[in-house]
Design a protein around this motif. Structure first.
Motif, PDB file in Angstrom:
ATOM      1  N   THR A 128      36.789  99.372  37.550  1.00  0.00           N
ATOM      2  CA  THR A 128      37.645  99.532  38.732  1.00  0.00           C
ATOM      3  C   THR A 128      36.912 100.273  39.846  1.00  0.00           C
ATOM      4  O   THR A 128      37.074  99.955  41.023  1.00  0.00           O
ATOM      5  CB  THR A 128      38.936 100.286  38.369  1.00  0.00           C
ATOM      6  OG1 THR A 128      38.604 101.560  37.793  1.00  0.00           O
ATOM      7  CG2 THR A 128      39.777  99.491  37.383  1.00  0.00           C
ATOM      8  N   GLN A 131      34.449  97.732  41.298  1.00  0.00           N
ATOM      9  CA  GLN A 131      35.145  96.649  41.985  1.00  0.00           C
ATOM     10  C   GLN A 131      35.728  97.101  43.316  1.00  0.00           C
ATOM     11  O   GLN A 131      35.807  96.308  44.258  1.00  0.00           O
ATOM     12  CB  GLN A 131      36.242  96.084  41.077  1.00  0.00           C
ATOM     13  CG  GLN A 131      35.688  95.198  39.957  1.00  0.00           C
ATOM     14  CD  GLN A 131      36.719  94.858  38.898  1.00  0.00           C
ATOM     15  OE1 GLN A 131      37.881  95.222  39.010  1.00  0.00           O
ATOM     16  NE2 GLN A 131      36.287  94.161  37.849  1.00  0.00           N
ATOM     17  N   TRP A 134      32.800  96.833  45.470  1.00  0.00           N
ATOM     18  CA  TRP A 134      32.369  95.438  45.579  1.00  0.00           C
ATOM     19  C   TRP A 134      33.303  94.620  46.479  1.00  0.00           C
ATOM     20  O   TRP A 134      32.844  93.802  47.281  1.00  0.00           O
ATOM     21  CB  TRP A 134      32.293  94.826  44.184  1.00  0.00           C
ATOM     22  CG  TRP A 134      31.884  93.384  44.150  1.00  0.00           C
ATOM     23  CD1 TRP A 134      32.705  92.297  44.007  1.00  0.00           C
ATOM     24  CD2 TRP A 134      30.559  92.853  44.265  1.00  0.00           C
ATOM     25  NE1 TRP A 134      31.982  91.133  44.021  1.00  0.00           N
ATOM     26  CE2 TRP A 134      30.660  91.450  44.181  1.00  0.00           C
ATOM     27  CE3 TRP A 134      29.304  93.431  44.438  1.00  0.00           C
ATOM     28  CZ2 TRP A 134      29.553  90.617  44.250  1.00  0.00           C
ATOM     29  CZ3 TRP A 134      28.199  92.597  44.513  1.00  0.00           C
ATOM     30  CH2 TRP A 134      28.327  91.206  44.419  1.00  0.00           C
ATOM     31  N   SER A 135      34.614  94.844  46.324  1.00  0.00           N
ATOM     32  CA  SER A 135      35.580  94.055  47.098  1.00  0.00           C
ATOM     33  C   SER A 135      35.430  94.279  48.604  1.00  0.00           C
ATOM     34  O   SER A 135      35.739  93.390  49.408  1.00  0.00           O
ATOM     35  CB  SER A 135      37.006  94.393  46.653  1.00  0.00           C
ATOM     36  OG  SER A 135      37.276  95.781  46.851  1.00  0.00           O
ATOM     37  N   ASP A 140      33.040  88.144  47.270  1.00  0.00           N
ATOM     38  CA  ASP A 140      33.911  87.325  46.416  1.00  0.00           C
ATOM     39  C   ASP A 140      34.485  86.140  47.187  1.00  0.00           C
ATOM     40  O   ASP A 140      34.499  85.001  46.694  1.00  0.00           O
ATOM     41  CB  ASP A 140      35.064  88.168  45.855  1.00  0.00           C
ATOM     42  CG  ASP A 140      34.580  89.199  44.849  1.00  0.00           C
ATOM     43  OD1 ASP A 140      33.562  88.940  44.186  1.00  0.00           O
ATOM     44  OD2 ASP A 140      35.223  90.256  44.729  1.00  0.00           O
ATOM     45  N   THR A 158      37.561  88.397  41.309  1.00  0.00           N
ATOM     46  CA  THR A 158      36.402  89.208  41.694  1.00  0.00           C
ATOM     47  C   THR A 158      35.235  88.965  40.747  1.00  0.00           C
ATOM     48  O   THR A 158      35.435  88.592  39.583  1.00  0.00           O
ATOM     49  CB  THR A 158      36.757  90.707  41.677  1.00  0.00           C
ATOM     50  OG1 THR A 158      35.591  91.460  42.046  1.00  0.00           O
ATOM     51  CG2 THR A 158      37.219  91.153  40.313  1.00  0.00           C
ATOM     52  N   GLY A 160      32.917  91.432  40.584  1.00  0.00           N
ATOM     53  CA  GLY A 160      32.396  92.783  40.451  1.00  0.00           C
ATOM     54  C   GLY A 160      32.073  93.162  39.021  1.00  0.00           C
ATOM     55  O   GLY A 160      31.035  93.768  38.744  1.00  0.00           O
ATOM     56  N   ALA A 161      32.965  92.800  38.064  1.00  0.00           N
ATOM     57  CA  ALA A 161      32.743  93.133  36.655  1.00  0.00           C
ATOM     58  C   ALA A 161      31.480  92.453  36.135  1.00  0.00           C
ATOM     59  O   ALA A 161      30.691  93.051  35.394  1.00  0.00           O
ATOM     60  CB  ALA A 161      33.951  92.726  35.819  1.00  0.00           C
TER      61      ALA A 161
END
Length: 342
Positions: A128, A131, A134-135, A140, A158, A160-161
């Motif tokens: 989290t 992410q 990243w978001s 994305d 996403t 991100g993970a």
């Protein structure tokens, strides 16, 4: 379909860390360590407990690695100093860790006691945290727009993970390559090949075995900690079958990419783990199979991974023998003055 396979790849990359740890014991040290079914949960339980208690996910993950390292060292001590059979030492430590893991997870509730499940639904994890960063980059949306352009509609929210587990796993793969080429790493490899020879050079093989088991279970615990944060829970039963999953990853990878060098083998183990999770996900999509058949699917995958390479190798050997016989026959005909093409 794409989303399911994408999730399998993410989990496969995490399980690759566990497979790298298992490779160190089963292939490098030649030690049948069954501790990992317990140390995997130890990593998950430790990380989940600390996150719930308010600690940083990063610190929780580091402490989980240390907990796994200690568990592996205990197995090594039971074997080297306690003179207990390697297989039995692993089983004993695995059994002990089950109760220890319940106690660790029980620290999240008042009064302590054993707890078999720790949810992380409302807790902040490494995933989290990354992410959230990243978001904000907007990558994305760009990736999903590109994939929709080629006809893929069902897409993950996403990536991100995937990025964070890829970074961690690749880093561990290269660190493993480097470590196994150091003086200590070479000594551990030599101990697995011929313990008596290493002892003749006055090397402390007991210490090397303990260190190898500690590092192996530290990596397994790291995988457990990441899986707990990825799935948003830690459970006392989540380590069951980790040995089989790890072995399947190693066997599949080695069958496809070979074992000519350390760098190649560790790469094979990582890819093998991803392939295993993809096969696993595809098998679950078969109509007459359900989640209750998961262990059967795992067993079948491992059996195929063990049997198919042997069958292919036997066929190759038959072809090589036939070729040698043909060449020998042609040589004899030539020596006798005949025509080998006749």
């Amino acid at each position: 379909m794409f989303t399911a396979l994408f999730g399998s790849v993410e989990q496969g990359i995490i399980y690759a860390i566990m497979a790298l740890g298992l490779y160190l014991t089963f292939r490098v040290l030649d030690f049948p360590d069954l501790t990992i079914d317990g140390s995997f949960v130890t990593g998950a339980a430790t990380a989940a407990m600390m996150i719930v208690l308010g600690y940083s996910p990063f610190i929780a993950t580091v402490v989980a690695i240390v907990a796994g390292f200690i568990a592996g060292c205990m197995t090594g001590l039971l074997h080297t100093k306690g003179k207990i059979n390697a297989l039995l030492a692993g089983i004993l430590m695995q059994i002990a860790l089950y109760s220890i893991n319940l106690r660790i997870m029980g620290m999240t509730k008042e009064g302590g006691g054993g707890v078999s499940n720790v949810p992380l639904l409302s807790s902040e994890t490494l995933f989290t945290q990354f992410q959230n960063f990243w978001s904000g980059l907007g990558i994305d949306t760009a990736i999903n727009d590109m994939l929709r352009g080629i006809g893929i509609e069902t897409l993950p929210s996403t990536y991100g993970a995937l990025i964070v587990v890829l970074i961690i796993t690749v880093a561990i793969k290269f660190i493993s390559d480097w470590f196994l080429k150091t003086e200590v790493g070479l000594a551990i490899r030599a101990t697995g090949d011929n313990k008596r020879m290493i002892r003749s050079f006055s090397a402390n093989t007991d210490w090397l075995v303990i260190l190898g088991l500690g590092i192996s279970n530290g990596l397994v615990a790291l995988a457990g900690a990441l899986i707990a944060q990825y799935n948003k829970f830690a459970d006392a039963q989540m380590g069951i079958g980790m040995i089989v999953i790890g072995l399947a990853s190693i066997i599949i990878g080695e069958a496809i990419f070979g074992t000519k060098s350390i760098m190649r083998v560790t790469f094979a183990v990582v890819i093998g783990a991803i392939i295993y999770r993809i096969i696993y996900a595809l098998a679950l999509r078969v109509e007459f199979l359900d989640t209750g058949d998961m262990k059967l699917i795992t067993a079948v995958i491992v059996i195929l991974a063990l049997v198919v390479p042997q069958i292919l190798e036997k066929r190759k050997e038959k072809k090589r023998k036939a070729k040698r016989m043909a060449e020998r026959h042609a040589g004899l005909v030539t020596e006798q003055g005949g025509n080998p093409l006749a």
